[in-house]
Design an enzyme around this catalytic site. Structure first.
Site, mmCIF file in Angstrom:
data_model
loop_
_atom_site.group_PDB
_atom_site.id
_atom_site.type_symbol
_atom_site.label_atom_id
_atom_site.label_comp_id
_atom_site.label_asym_id
_atom_site.label_seq_id
_atom_site.Cartn_x
_atom_site.Cartn_y
_atom_site.Cartn_z
ATOM 1 N N HIS A 35 20.333 -36.032 -1.778
ATOM 2 C CA HIS A 35 19.885 -37.090 -0.870
ATOM 3 C C HIS A 35 20.538 -38.428 -1.176
ATOM 4 O O HIS A 35 20.291 -39.416 -0.487
ATOM 5 C CB HIS A 35 18.348 -37.202 -0.950
ATOM 6 C CG HIS A 35 17.726 -37.950 0.170
ATOM 7 N ND1 HIS A 35 17.050 -39.135 -0.005
ATOM 8 C CD2 HIS A 35 17.679 -37.683 1.506
ATOM 9 C CE1 HIS A 35 16.599 -39.571 1.160
ATOM 10 N NE2 HIS A 35 16.958 -38.719 2.092
ATOM 11 N N LYS A 72 23.291 -41.493 -1.453
ATOM 12 C CA LYS A 72 24.359 -42.050 -0.617
ATOM 13 C C LYS A 72 25.154 -43.015 -1.501
ATOM 14 O O LYS A 72 24.759 -44.169 -1.704
ATOM 15 C CB LYS A 72 23.811 -42.794 0.594
ATOM 16 C CG LYS A 72 23.071 -41.919 1.603
ATOM 17 C CD LYS A 72 21.611 -41.818 1.312
ATOM 18 C CE LYS A 72 20.880 -41.003 2.387
ATOM 19 N NZ LYS A 72 19.481 -40.761 2.017
ATOM 20 N N ASP A 75 38.190 -46.756 -6.206
ATOM 21 C CA ASP A 75 39.081 -47.209 -7.287
ATOM 22 C C ASP A 75 38.326 -47.602 -8.553
ATOM 23 O O ASP A 75 38.865 -48.329 -9.402
ATOM 24 C CB ASP A 75 39.949 -48.391 -6.822
ATOM 25 C CG ASP A 75 40.981 -47.987 -5.782
ATOM 26 O OD1 ASP A 75 41.239 -46.770 -5.656
ATOM 27 O OD2 ASP A 75 41.517 -48.872 -5.094
ATOM 28 N N HIS A 93 14.064 -46.726 7.989
ATOM 29 C CA HIS A 93 14.693 -45.750 7.094
ATOM 30 C C HIS A 93 14.968 -46.356 5.727
ATOM 31 O O HIS A 93 15.528 -45.703 4.856
ATOM 32 C CB HIS A 93 16.004 -45.242 7.716
ATOM 33 C CG HIS A 93 16.530 -43.981 7.109
ATOM 34 N ND1 HIS A 93 17.628 -43.967 6.274
ATOM 35 C CD2 HIS A 93 16.106 -42.700 7.197
ATOM 36 C CE1 HIS A 93 17.865 -42.734 5.894
ATOM 37 N NE2 HIS A 93 16.968 -41.935 6.422
ATOM 38 N N LYS A 140 14.706 -48.024 1.873
ATOM 39 C CA LYS A 140 14.083 -47.675 0.598
ATOM 40 C C LYS A 140 14.351 -48.832 -0.359
ATOM 41 O O LYS A 140 15.184 -48.753 -1.260
ATOM 42 C CB LYS A 140 14.658 -46.377 0.015
ATOM 43 C CG LYS A 140 14.581 -45.168 0.984
ATOM 44 C CD LYS A 140 15.883 -44.966 1.699
ATOM 45 C CE LYS A 140 16.005 -43.643 2.431
ATOM 46 N NZ LYS A 140 14.953 -43.314 3.355
ATOM 47 N N ASP A 185 8.096 -60.174 -7.666
ATOM 48 C CA ASP A 185 8.215 -61.576 -8.035
ATOM 49 C C ASP A 185 9.498 -62.175 -7.475
ATOM 50 O O ASP A 185 9.891 -61.830 -6.366
ATOM 51 C CB ASP A 185 8.070 -61.735 -9.552
ATOM 52 C CG ASP A 185 6.675 -61.303 -10.043
ATOM 53 O OD1 ASP A 185 5.726 -61.381 -9.241
ATOM 54 O OD2 ASP A 185 6.557 -60.870 -11.202
#
Length: 430
Positions: A139, A141, A146, A318, A320, A325
């Site tokens: 899952h 991404k 380089d 979508h 996350k 603080d």
């Protein structure tokens, strides 16, 4: 470039034998200072930056993603990777066998013929027209170019991350990182792809559990955390629990699939009870109805303790992301649900940077103030005997799910190398 064939792939027929499980990385990466971190909101910000970095690549592109679709974004990704491989850049991509399971043979073959090294995570055929490999997905991404620039977050390579997709376009976030932390992300991505990486010295291999309570006098600090099915099953959840215990003024969590275990729910509740302003931004217009129904099972428990809950209703959320603080943030691929916290392979970056925290807070503040519906205790699903009973059962299922998940009979997911069905030898065994 259009793929030469739209025939749907059957990965198990056109792949080399299994190469084995993704490499275990028995290290907890430490905080790295002096990084430049840029927040990228939605595909409009993310795709131009990541494609430009790939076009400038000189030696290497590493890519891991859950979803690629053959739409305008997926086709541009294909073209950029082909061009990079043809000019001598070593390109290694890892596609999830479920999320990328509908890619055509032609799409993959065009990449392979150009010299792109393709591997499929846990491919499986359909049974009676349905996919069965729902669990333990790749899952993450991640893109590293380089070894000097990295991208990490929740955005897949698909047009539904662009506003012009319509009402179902996703609201999401990623980050661009440059600086010393890229070396850790690069090391992790190399090992996960099956490529050799420079060995860590013994003092680097040692588990480096650093306290999230420690105050940083310097901005630009970044740390990679990840979840696997080996020694790092709970690392991301433990980070959330630790920062919630340390929060003093505010907590903002924007998460697409919110159905955490009992211990994390308790830390969210406890932070609000001791006077911390705790705000959750969750799906109000979900891409999967079950996600909204599951999240609402937790509302009564949280709202009566003072947690603010806002449902984003303009389009599917979508993201996350979270902040605590004025200093600490996280952006990544991990939802706060049983799949992400107990089964999937996930990766987040932790960020200590006041300017980044302020920018993320302002974006989420605008989202909750102008594009969300605030929930109140009287709107929470409660009061009916059947609902109270279901809520009780679900709540205690959450409490024990992580332990139960380890008992489920499960195969060990494998990486398979894609080889052109005509027998192209561009792939080097890993």
């Amino acid at each position: 470039m259009n793929p030469p064939s739209m025939e749907k792939t059957t990965v198990e027929q056109i792949s080399a034998p299994p190469m084995g499980e993704p490499a275990a990385v028995d290290v907890e990466y430490a905080w790295q200072g002096n990084n430049r971190v840029v927040l990228l909101e939605n595909g409009e910000a993310y795709f131009p930056r990541v494609f430009e970095a790939m076009r400038q690549a000189r030696t290497e592109i590493l890519l891991e993603t859950f979803i690629v679709f053959e739409d305008k974004v997926g086709n541009e990704l294909q073209q950029v990777l082909i061009e990079a491989a043809r000019r001598g850049v070593r390109v290694t991509v890892s596609f999830d066998g479920f999320g990328c399971g509908e890619l055509s043979t032609g799409y993959l073959a065009a990449l392979n013929e150009a010299g792109v090294h393709i591997q499929i995570f846990d491919p499986a055929p359909k049974h009676l027209g349905f996919r069965t490999n729902w669990f333990r997905r790749l899952h993450r991404k991640i893109v590293v170019v380089d070894g000097t620039i990295a991208f990490l977050g929740g955005i897949n390579f698909s047009a539904d991350h662009l506003a012009d997709f319509g009402p179902e376009a996703k609201q999401d976030y990623s980050v661009e990182v440059q600086g010393p932390a890229v070396a850790d992300i690069h090391h992790f991505a190399l090992l996960q792809s099956g490529r050799p990486a420079r060995a860590k010295y013994w003092w680097q291999r040692r588990r480096q559990r650093r306290s999230e309570l420690a105050f940083s006098d310097h901005d630009g600090q970044v740390r990679l955390v990840y979840r696997d099915n080996g020694d790092h099953r709970t690392d991301i959840e433990e980070v959330y629990r630790q920062v919630l215990r340390s929060a003093q003024r505010r907590v903002v969590i924007a998460n697409a699939y919110f159905f955490p275990g009992y211990r994390l729910l308790r830390e969210i509740r406890n932070a609000a009870r001791r006077g911390v302003e705790v705000r959750l931004i969750l799906q109000g217009q979900p891409d999967m109805l079950v996600a909204k129904l599951a999240a609402r099972m937790t509302y009564d428990y949280l709202l009566k303790s003072g947690v603010q809950i806002h449902e984003y209703c303009e389009r599917p959320l979508h993201g996350k992301v979270a902040l605590v603080d004025e200093d600490w943030c996280t952006v990544g691929s991990s939802n706060l649900d049983p799949l992400s916290l107990s089964m999937n392979l996930e990766a987040n970056v932790l960020i200590r940077d006041r300017a980044f925290n302020r920018e993320l807070f302002e974006r989420l503040e605008d989202l909750s103030a102008n594009h969300c519906k605030a929930m109140s205790p009287d709107k929470a699903p409660r009061g009916r005997v059947w609902h109270m009973t279901v809520g009780f059962l679900v709540f205690h299922f959450l409490r024990h799910f992580p332990a139960w998940a380890g008992w489920l009979p499960a195969h060990k997911p494998r990486l398979k190398a894609f080889i052109h069905p005509a027998g192209s030898d561009h792939h080097e065994p890993l």
